[in-house]
Design a protein around this motif. Structure first.
Motif, PDB file in Angstrom:
ATOM      1  N   TYR A 117      76.208  47.508  77.126  1.00 16.49           N
ATOM      2  CA  TYR A 117      76.634  46.333  78.013  1.00 16.49           C
ATOM      3  C   TYR A 117      75.845  46.183  79.402  1.00 16.49           C
ATOM      4  O   TYR A 117      74.971  46.983  79.702  1.00 16.49           O
ATOM      5  N   PRO A 118      76.055  44.860  79.745  1.00 16.77           N
ATOM      6  CA  PRO A 118      75.386  44.297  80.768  1.00 16.77           C
ATOM      7  C   PRO A 118      76.225  44.933  82.167  1.00 16.77           C
ATOM      8  O   PRO A 118      77.448  45.225  82.342  1.00 16.77           O
ATOM      9  N   MET A 119      75.226  45.286  83.248  1.00 13.21           N
ATOM     10  CA  MET A 119      75.655  45.451  84.577  1.00 13.21           C
ATOM     11  C   MET A 119      75.258  44.484  85.390  1.00 13.21           C
ATOM     12  O   MET A 119      74.559  43.662  85.264  1.00 13.21           O
ATOM     13  N   LYS A 120      76.192  44.693  86.658  1.00 11.40           N
ATOM     14  CA  LYS A 120      75.543  43.842  87.831  1.00 11.40           C
ATOM     15  C   LYS A 120      74.139  43.754  88.189  1.00 11.40           C
ATOM     16  O   LYS A 120      73.526  45.073  87.930  1.00 11.40           O
ATOM     17  N   GLY A 121      73.469  42.699  88.796  1.00 11.30           N
ATOM     18  CA  GLY A 121      72.091  42.838  88.988  1.00 11.30           C
ATOM     19  C   GLY A 121      71.107  42.551  88.034  1.00 11.30           C
ATOM     20  O   GLY A 121      70.081  43.144  88.098  1.00 11.30           O
ATOM     21  N   TYR A 122      71.415  41.927  86.798  1.00 15.00           N
ATOM     22  CA  TYR A 122      70.390  41.789  85.715  1.00 15.00           C
ATOM     23  C   TYR A 122      70.410  43.294  84.937  1.00 15.00           C
ATOM     24  O   TYR A 122      69.396  43.332  84.261  1.00 15.00           O
ATOM     25  N   LEU A 123      71.165  44.137  85.351  1.00 10.53           N
ATOM     26  CA  LEU A 123      70.909  45.573  84.700  1.00 10.53           C
ATOM     27  C   LEU A 123      71.500  45.477  83.165  1.00 10.53           C
ATOM     28  O   LEU A 123      72.563  44.901  82.841  1.00 10.53           O
ATOM     29  N   ARG A 124      71.147  46.463  82.287  1.00 11.92           N
ATOM     30  CA  ARG A 124      71.584  46.559  80.996  1.00 11.92           C
ATOM     31  C   ARG A 124      71.829  48.139  80.742  1.00 11.92           C
ATOM     32  O   ARG A 124      70.863  48.665  80.691  1.00 11.92           O
ATOM     33  N   ALA A 125      72.816  48.889  80.392  1.00 14.36           N
ATOM     34  CA  ALA A 125      73.145  49.978  79.895  1.00 14.36           C
ATOM     35  C   ALA A 125      73.210  50.085  78.286  1.00 14.36           C
ATOM     36  O   ALA A 125      73.734  49.454  77.846  1.00 14.36           O
ATOM     37  N   SER A 126      72.499  51.312  77.994  1.00 11.25           N
ATOM     38  CA  SER A 126      72.524  51.474  76.707  1.00 11.25           C
ATOM     39  C   SER A 126      72.916  52.951  76.537  1.00 11.25           C
ATOM     40  O   SER A 126      72.254  53.940  77.337  1.00 11.25           O
ATOM     41  N   GLN A 127      73.924  53.538  75.689  1.00 17.26           N
ATOM     42  CA  GLN A 127      74.321  54.762  75.736  1.00 17.26           C
ATOM     43  C   GLN A 127      74.319  55.208  74.168  1.00 17.26           C
ATOM     44  O   GLN A 127      74.979  54.562  73.182  1.00 17.26           O
ATOM     45  N   THR A 128      73.959  56.653  73.929  1.00 15.03           N
ATOM     46  CA  THR A 128      73.934  57.086  72.645  1.00 15.03           C
ATOM     47  C   THR A 128      74.574  58.424  72.720  1.00 15.03           C
ATOM     48  O   THR A 128      74.178  59.107  73.482  1.00 15.03           O
TER      49      THR A 128
END
Length: 161
Positions: A117-128
């Motif tokens: 999912y995208p986060m604020k400030g052009y950040l991107r989160a990936s979880q496994t």
């Protein structure tokens, strides 16, 4: 590739130790009720801090789940957030996260859940998240990146109460 390797290691360890091996991860079932997570968070220029998460999940009335969390990071004040997730097929899910800037997408494969999912400030989160033998523990590895550069990671052990 990494998620397959981790899942294979988990299954090999379970077989070696004689533990029961879960055959399928149902994320909506796992997160129904109470769970708690303990781990660490590393943030670029800030270092590593302890992380504790308490979660409470309940049905949303439409086949999905609402998951409310309280996150405690180091000595900072607790932060609350809420997920709303639902299955879109036997192997996919979608939803929202209160501190994400766009939709959450997920893929379920045997004992592994992958979220993005995208986060604020052009950040991107990936979880496994990988289900462990016995079916009551998920190991969560999260990477937060900006323009392909890792700026934070989380390693957490989530236990269903």
């Amino acid at each position: 590739m990494l998620e397959r390797f981790c899942a294979m290691l988990s299954l090999l360890a379970a077989a070696t130790l004689g533990a029961s091996v879960p055959t399928h991860l149902d994320p909506l079932d796992f997160f129904s009720g109470h769970s708690h997570g303990v781990g660490t968070i590393w943030i670029v220029f800030k270092g590593t801090q302890p992380l504790r998460v308490t979660s409470s999940g309940r049905p949303d009335g439409h086949g999905g789940i609402i998951l409310d969390q309280t996150i405690r990071r180091g000595s900072e004040p607790p932060k609350n957030r809420s997920w709303n997730l639902r299955s879109t097929s036997p192997t996919t899910l979608t939803g929202t996260l209160s501190d994400a800037s766009g939709p959450v997408t997920g893929t379920v494969s045997a004992t592994t859940l992958t979220l993005d999912y995208p986060m604020k400030g052009y950040l991107r989160a990936s979880q496994t998240l990988i289900l462990q033998p016995g079916g009551r523990v998920l190991l969560n590895h999260m990477t937060v990146s900006i323009f392909g550069f890792t700026v934070a990671t989380i390693d957490e052990r989530i236990t269903k109460d």
